[in-house]
Design a protein around this motif. Structure first.
Motif, PDB file in Angstrom:
ATOM      1  N   LEU A 256      -4.872  -3.540  -5.215  1.00  0.00           N
ATOM      2  CA  LEU A 256      -4.258  -2.420  -5.934  1.00  0.00           C
ATOM      3  C   LEU A 256      -4.413  -2.609  -7.443  1.00  0.00           C
ATOM      4  O   LEU A 256      -4.687  -1.651  -8.175  1.00  0.00           O
ATOM      5  CB  LEU A 256      -2.783  -2.329  -5.554  1.00  0.00           C
ATOM      6  CG  LEU A 256      -2.033  -1.021  -5.836  1.00  0.00           C
ATOM      7  CD1 LEU A 256      -2.685   0.152  -5.113  1.00  0.00           C
ATOM      8  CD2 LEU A 256      -0.567  -1.149  -5.407  1.00  0.00           C
TER       9      LEU A 256
ATOM     10  N   ARG B 200      -3.268  -7.517  -0.868  1.00  0.00           N
ATOM     11  CA  ARG B 200      -3.008  -6.079  -1.012  1.00  0.00           C
ATOM     12  C   ARG B 200      -2.685  -5.742  -2.467  1.00  0.00           C
ATOM     13  O   ARG B 200      -3.179  -4.753  -3.007  1.00  0.00           O
ATOM     14  CB  ARG B 200      -1.834  -5.672  -0.118  1.00  0.00           C
ATOM     15  CG  ARG B 200      -2.113  -5.794   1.366  1.00  0.00           C
ATOM     16  CD  ARG B 200      -2.396  -4.466   1.986  1.00  0.00           C
ATOM     17  NE  ARG B 200      -2.483  -4.571   3.440  1.00  0.00           N
ATOM     18  CZ  ARG B 200      -2.339  -3.556   4.264  1.00  0.00           C
ATOM     19  NH1 ARG B 200      -2.091  -2.350   3.788  1.00  0.00           N
ATOM     20  NH2 ARG B 200      -2.450  -3.725   5.572  1.00  0.00           N
TER      21      ARG B 200
ATOM     22  N   SER C  85       0.826  -1.208   0.000  1.00  0.00           N
ATOM     23  CA  SER C  85       0.000   0.000   0.000  1.00  0.00           C
ATOM     24  C   SER C  85       0.857   1.253   0.000  1.00  0.00           C
ATOM     25  O   SER C  85       0.518   2.261  -0.637  1.00  0.00           O
ATOM     26  CB  SER C  85      -0.927  -0.001   1.222  1.00  0.00           C
ATOM     27  OG  SER C  85      -1.795  -1.127   1.195  1.00  0.00           O
TER      28      SER C  85
END
Length: 336
Positions: free
Chosen positions: A264, A260, A197
């Motif tokens: 994304l 994650r 992130s």
């Protein structure tokens, strides 16, 4: 092609991955000039390239004491004096690694690291922040790109691997601007998951607080028409393996990292240059292989099975460990 090896988290094996990947790439592509670029003030990958622990440190000190320094810091000294145009001396900073470390193939080259990067970062920020000329920020952030482009122009068969510092300092920004693709090594922990992130925010401006959006790295790069690299590979590093697969505990943490990255990718697919099924790969824990490689400056294909003496202690390189590690990096290089 220019690959930056970066993760906002420290201790994930970036320097080691840079060294092994570059050496394996050079072995598989003997027609290519493979350039390892050390953009970390600790200069760890430079010491390995220059001969490993001890010998490599001595060789690096020789480069740091030369006048001018034959390091990335020496080049930046020139650019601090001439921030808005190239020096014409760019290609003088590329070193043939084989002359310092005969274990390496003759097509491996080095732009050596320099502890002065930490001090130079303040000067980089000050010059980049000047209002005149209007393209100051772009000119300064292209310093490394200028260097690598000059090498590419002279040697049209060059491939670059840039070892980056975890901190998103000024010199890391220059490394990102110079790169085409990013390799993101991760380890099995929550910090590596959060780092995915962080990459989205720091490089691409994803979820940057509104108060900082106008001065973010991505916004400034966009305003100055500077392209940003894509995320190309996420090696899951140092996984304890059972039956040649990551153990359950490691797999659980890697699932969080994959989630994650998947999240994304769903909302920002343009920042990736690999399909989801090719984005991840397991790198087994190398144990003694990594110790021998780092200490002696040995690429994987030069490591022999058996015993090595490291700091007066015997270290054994087992067949299974070496075989798994070679296979993993063969897969990684095959995806570049």
């Amino acid at each position: 092609m220019k690959y930056a090896v970066w993760n906002n988290k420290g201790g994930v094996g970036k320097s080691f991955v840079t060294f092994i990947t570059a050496c394996e790439y050079a072995r598989q592509h003997p027609d290519r000039r493979v350039v390892i670029v050390d953009m970390c003030p600790q200069a760890n990958v430079s010491e390995v390239v220059l001969g490993g622990n001890g010998k490599g440190a001595k060789n690096l000190e020789g480069l740091l004491s030369a006048q001018p320094r034959r390091t990335i810091g020496g080049y930046f000294d020139e650019r601090i004096s001439s921030p808005h145009k190239i020096t014409g001396n760019e290609t003088s900073y590329i070193l043939q690694a084989h002359k310092y470390n005969t274990n390496l193939d003759s097509n491996i080259y080095l732009i050596a690291g320099d502890p002065s990067l930490e001090i130079q970062a303040e000067a980089i920020n000050q010059i980049a922040g000047q209002t005149l000329p209007s393209d100051s920020w772009a000119n300064v952030h292209k310093w490394l790109k200028d260097l690598l482009d000059a090498i590419s122009k002279k040697y049209d068969n060059a491939t670059f691997f840039i070892d980056c510092n975890p901190s998103f300092a000024a010199y890391t920004e220059l490394a990102i601007i110079a790169a085409d693709r990013i390799i993101v090594p991760c380890t099995a922990d929550g910090s590596s998951a959060r780092a995915i992130s962080n990459i989205g925010q720091l490089i691409y401006g994803i979820n940057v607080p509104a108060a900082y959006a106008s001065v973010s790295f991505s916004k400034r790069a966009h305003n100055n028409h500077l392209a940003l690299p894509t995320i190309h590979s996420i090696p899951l590093n140092r996984s304890t393996q059972y039956e040649q697969k990551a153990s359950k505990a490691f797999s659980a943490m890697y699932d969080a990292i994959k989630q994650r990255a998947s999240d994304l990718m769903k909302t920002n697919s343009a920042i990736f240059s690999s399909a989801k099924n090719k984005l991840f790969l397991d790198l087994p824990d190398a144990h003694s292989v990594s110790v021998v490689t780092s200490h002696l400056g040995l690429p994987l294909h030069k490591i022999k099975l058996g015993k090595y003496t490291i700091h007066s202690k015997d270290t054994q390189v087992p067949k299974d460990s070496l075989t798994r590690y070679k296979a993993a990096f063969d897969q990684l290089v095959g995806q570049l």
